[in-house]
Design an enzyme around this catalytic site. Structure first.
Site, PDB file in Angstrom:
ATOM      1  N   GLU A  55     -16.727  -7.450  -4.302  1.00 32.98           N
ATOM      2  CA  GLU A  55     -15.304  -7.139  -4.215  1.00 32.98           C
ATOM      3  C   GLU A  55     -14.468  -8.420  -4.158  1.00 32.98           C
ATOM      4  O   GLU A  55     -13.441  -8.556  -4.838  1.00 32.98           O
ATOM      5  CB  GLU A  55     -15.025  -6.288  -2.967  1.00 32.98           C
ATOM      6  CG  GLU A  55     -15.470  -4.847  -3.070  1.00 32.98           C
ATOM      7  CD  GLU A  55     -14.465  -3.969  -3.795  1.00 32.98           C
ATOM      8  OE1 GLU A  55     -13.508  -4.511  -4.379  1.00 32.98           O
ATOM      9  OE2 GLU A  55     -14.648  -2.736  -3.783  1.00 32.98           O
ATOM     10  N   CYS A  92      -3.679   6.241   0.005  1.00 30.11           N
ATOM     11  CA  CYS A  92      -3.185   4.945  -0.473  1.00 30.11           C
ATOM     12  C   CYS A  92      -2.816   4.928  -1.944  1.00 30.11           C
ATOM     13  O   CYS A  92      -2.599   3.856  -2.519  1.00 30.11           O
ATOM     14  CB  CYS A  92      -4.228   3.860  -0.184  1.00 30.11           C
ATOM     15  SG  CYS A  92      -4.551   3.647   1.581  1.00 30.11           S
ATOM     16  N   ARG A 152      -2.791   3.946  12.644  1.00 32.28           N
ATOM     17  CA  ARG A 152      -2.301   5.141  11.959  1.00 32.28           C
ATOM     18  C   ARG A 152      -1.222   5.840  12.772  1.00 32.28           C
ATOM     19  O   ARG A 152      -0.340   6.488  12.212  1.00 32.28           O
ATOM     20  CB  ARG A 152      -3.471   6.068  11.635  1.00 32.28           C
ATOM     21  CG  ARG A 152      -4.348   5.453  10.546  1.00 32.28           C
ATOM     22  CD  ARG A 152      -5.629   6.191  10.286  1.00 32.28           C
ATOM     23  NE  ARG A 152      -6.403   5.495   9.254  1.00 32.28           N
ATOM     24  CZ  ARG A 152      -7.646   5.786   8.935  1.00 32.28           C
ATOM     25  NH1 ARG A 152      -8.265   6.777   9.547  1.00 32.28           N
ATOM     26  NH2 ARG A 152      -8.269   5.096   7.999  1.00 32.28           N
ATOM     27  N   TYR A 200      -2.501  -8.609  16.684  1.00 34.27           N
ATOM     28  CA  TYR A 200      -1.458  -8.109  17.572  1.00 34.27           C
ATOM     29  C   TYR A 200      -1.403  -8.910  18.874  1.00 34.27           C
ATOM     30  O   TYR A 200      -0.461  -8.754  19.657  1.00 34.27           O
ATOM     31  CB  TYR A 200      -1.685  -6.625  17.857  1.00 34.27           C
ATOM     32  CG  TYR A 200      -1.731  -5.808  16.584  1.00 34.27           C
ATOM     33  CD1 TYR A 200      -0.561  -5.394  15.958  1.00 34.27           C
ATOM     34  CD2 TYR A 200      -2.944  -5.486  15.978  1.00 34.27           C
ATOM     35  CE1 TYR A 200      -0.595  -4.667  14.782  1.00 34.27           C
ATOM     36  CE2 TYR A 200      -2.994  -4.762  14.796  1.00 34.27           C
ATOM     37  CZ  TYR A 200      -1.823  -4.354  14.197  1.00 34.27           C
ATOM     38  OH  TYR A 200      -1.868  -3.654  13.012  1.00 34.27           O
ATOM     39  N   LYS A 246     -12.080  -4.576   2.585  1.00 34.63           N
ATOM     40  CA  LYS A 246     -11.500  -3.705   3.603  1.00 34.63           C
ATOM     41  C   LYS A 246     -12.415  -2.499   3.771  1.00 34.63           C
ATOM     42  O   LYS A 246     -12.625  -1.725   2.840  1.00 34.63           O
ATOM     43  CB  LYS A 246     -10.100  -3.259   3.188  1.00 34.63           C
ATOM     44  CG  LYS A 246      -9.413  -2.362   4.200  1.00 34.63           C
ATOM     45  CD  LYS A 246      -8.014  -1.998   3.723  1.00 34.63           C
ATOM     46  CE  LYS A 246      -7.302  -1.084   4.702  1.00 34.63           C
ATOM     47  NZ  LYS A 246      -5.938  -0.739   4.251  1.00 34.63           N
ATOM     48  N   SER A 278      -6.078  -2.949  14.924  1.00 37.15           N
ATOM     49  CA  SER A 278      -5.478  -2.250  16.055  1.00 37.15           C
ATOM     50  C   SER A 278      -6.510  -1.759  17.065  1.00 37.15           C
ATOM     51  O   SER A 278      -6.301  -1.878  18.280  1.00 37.15           O
ATOM     52  CB  SER A 278      -4.644  -1.071  15.547  1.00 37.15           C
ATOM     53  OG  SER A 278      -5.453  -0.166  14.797  1.00 37.15           O
ATOM     54  N   CYS A 319       0.022   4.259   1.751  1.00 39.40           N
ATOM     55  CA  CYS A 319      -0.304   5.259   2.770  1.00 39.40           C
ATOM     56  C   CYS A 319       0.857   5.566   3.698  1.00 39.40           C
ATOM     57  O   CYS A 319       1.019   6.710   4.146  1.00 39.40           O
ATOM     58  CB  CYS A 319      -1.536   4.836   3.559  1.00 39.40           C
ATOM     59  SG  CYS A 319      -1.392   3.260   4.421  1.00 39.40           S
ATOM     60  N   CYS A 328       0.869  -1.174   0.000  1.00 39.34           N
ATOM     61  CA  CYS A 328       0.000   0.000   0.000  1.00 39.34           C
ATOM     62  C   CYS A 328       0.903   1.221   0.000  1.00 39.34           C
ATOM     63  O   CYS A 328       2.110   1.116   0.231  1.00 39.34           O
ATOM     64  CB  CYS A 328      -0.929   0.005   1.215  1.00 39.34           C
ATOM     65  SG  CYS A 328      -2.309   1.176   1.075  1.00 39.34           S
ATOM     66  N   LYS A 343     -11.362  -7.210   6.598  1.00 40.23           N
ATOM     67  CA  LYS A 343     -10.778  -6.291   7.568  1.00 40.23           C
ATOM     68  C   LYS A 343     -11.741  -5.137   7.811  1.00 40.23           C
ATOM     69  O   LYS A 343     -12.212  -4.530   6.840  1.00 40.23           O
ATOM     70  CB  LYS A 343      -9.439  -5.765   7.027  1.00 40.23           C
ATOM     71  CG  LYS A 343      -8.726  -4.793   7.959  1.00 40.23           C
ATOM     72  CD  LYS A 343      -7.438  -4.284   7.333  1.00 40.23           C
ATOM     73  CE  LYS A 343      -6.752  -3.301   8.284  1.00 40.23           C
ATOM     74  NZ  LYS A 343      -5.516  -2.741   7.714  1.00 40.23           N
ATOM     75  N   ARG A 348     -10.814   8.023   3.628  1.00 44.12           N
ATOM     76  CA  ARG A 348     -10.586   6.963   2.642  1.00 44.12           C
ATOM     77  C   ARG A 348     -11.880   6.317   2.179  1.00 44.12           C
ATOM     78  O   ARG A 348     -11.872   5.207   1.652  1.00 44.12           O
ATOM     79  CB  ARG A 348      -9.633   5.922   3.242  1.00 44.12           C
ATOM     80  CG  ARG A 348      -8.246   6.499   3.487  1.00 44.12           C
ATOM     81  CD  ARG A 348      -7.336   5.565   4.236  1.00 44.12           C
ATOM     82  NE  ARG A 348      -6.008   6.159   4.348  1.00 44.12           N
ATOM     83  CZ  ARG A 348      -5.157   5.916   5.330  1.00 44.12           C
ATOM     84  NH1 ARG A 348      -5.473   5.077   6.291  1.00 44.12           N
ATOM     85  NH2 ARG A 348      -3.969   6.501   5.354  1.00 44.12           N
TER      86      ARG A 348
END
Length: 326
Positions: A233, A130, A205, A313, A195, A274, A122, A120, A248, A217
């Site tokens: 998609e 992006c 971010r 994570y 996404k 996150s 970004c 990506c 996501k 976005r």
């Protein structure tokens, strides 16, 4: 048959029986550990909104990967924080880019590891979007070349899987064509196929230093209200050559994970993002919840919904529990 002849609790009284009839099994092998690599040496910058996560220089990152592999987490997803950014994200395509350096360093010291490279722009653009900006909007088709060039560069560095996360139309096809032309036809593509334009990305971010400098976005990431559009998609990405499809975020989109797995019967990944991670950590730190129990319940729900692969994570903490160490 109905009660009293049917008593479903009979299978719950004995712990061994409960384990025997467990329907969903979470494994260490299902987990992918996202990592953030930055310039420098000996750098381990804490990410304030993501306790226990860091921006790491290449040398520190290699040691973190060794720890992950020792726990059985043999798949990592790499994000880069470059020393310099540009308008188009061309810095991400350079052979000496920060992620390319990290891949080579990891591969030089660790054999049994799978490196997934996020693709990506970004993190690499001065504006934080992006793709290439034309007339104050991300231009789809001009962005595709950068994504393809970035993918080939990452494959040359040794990436095992290419994971485009930009949500540009046609990017899977363009990346597949570029990889094949460069001789990397064996490298699979894990597409961020559905996404969503989600509020759960906030801590990321900060971690990736990728917040957009203007607007949002929503013109390329999906409307959180839409489910059928996600199926379109995903179908498009599969037709273009995606080998694994991803949803996501995960928790607010368990229905999308379920539909994806059952409608397409494709290897399906889900990103426990996150914000989802940070909510659990914050509530755990305040003793409002049993953090470890909730963490495992969250991951199990994602697996139960149909995910074969979970990017999280929580990977190392979950691995300790799955390995019987906590």
């Amino acid at each position: 048959m109905a009660f009293p002849d049917t008593r479903l609790r009979r299978l719950r009284y004995n712990k061994i029986v409960r384990h025997m009839v467990t329907e969903t099994h979470l494994r260490v092998e299902d987990l992918v550990y996202p990592l953030f690599v930055c310039p420098g040496t000996g750098v381990k910058n804490p990410i304030s909104s993501m306790p226990g996560n860091y921006q790491m220089s290449v040398d520190v990152l290699v040691e973190e990967c060794k720890i992950a592999v020792s726990k059985g987490v043999k798949s990592v997803l790499l994000f880069g924080i470059p020393e310099h950014k540009d308008e188009h994200g061309h810095v991400a395509c350079q052979s000496d880019g920060i992620v390319q350096k990290a891949i080579r360093a990891i591969k030089a010291e660790i054999n049994d590891i799978l490196i997934i490279a996020d693709v990506c722009n970004c993190e690499y653009t001065t504006h934080g979007h992006c793709g290439t900006i034309i007339d104050n909007d991300v231009d789809n088709d001009s962005t595709l070349k950068t994504l393809a060039d970035q993918s080939v560069s990452l494959a040359e560095a040794g990436a095992d899987v290419i994971a485009p996360s930009d949500m540009m139309d046609g990017r899977v096809l363009r990346i597949r064509e570029a990889l094949d032309l460069a001789g990397y036809e064996k490298i699979p593509i894990m597409s961020y196929a559905a996404k969503y334009a989600s509020g759960f990305y906030g801590p990321f971010r900060e971690a990736a230093e990728s917040a957009p400098q203007f607007g949002d976005r929503s013109t390329y990431q999906m409307n959180p209200a839409n489910s059928d559009e996600a199926m379109r998609e995903i179908a498009a990405d599969i037709e273009e050559g995606a080998d694994i499809v991803m949803v996501k975020p995960a928790l607010s989109y368990l229905d999308i994970i379920y539909r994806t797995k059952h409608e397409f019967e494709m290897p399906t990944a889900a990103y426990n993002v996150s914000g989802e991670f940070s909510m659990v950590k914050a509530a755990g730190e305040k003793d409002w919840i049993d953090e470890k129990r909730v963490m495992m319940e969250v991951l199990l729900s994602i697996k139960r919904a149909g995910a074969d692969i979970i990017i999280t994570y929580h990977a190392l903490d979950a691995a300790d529990i799955l390995n019987g160490q906590k």
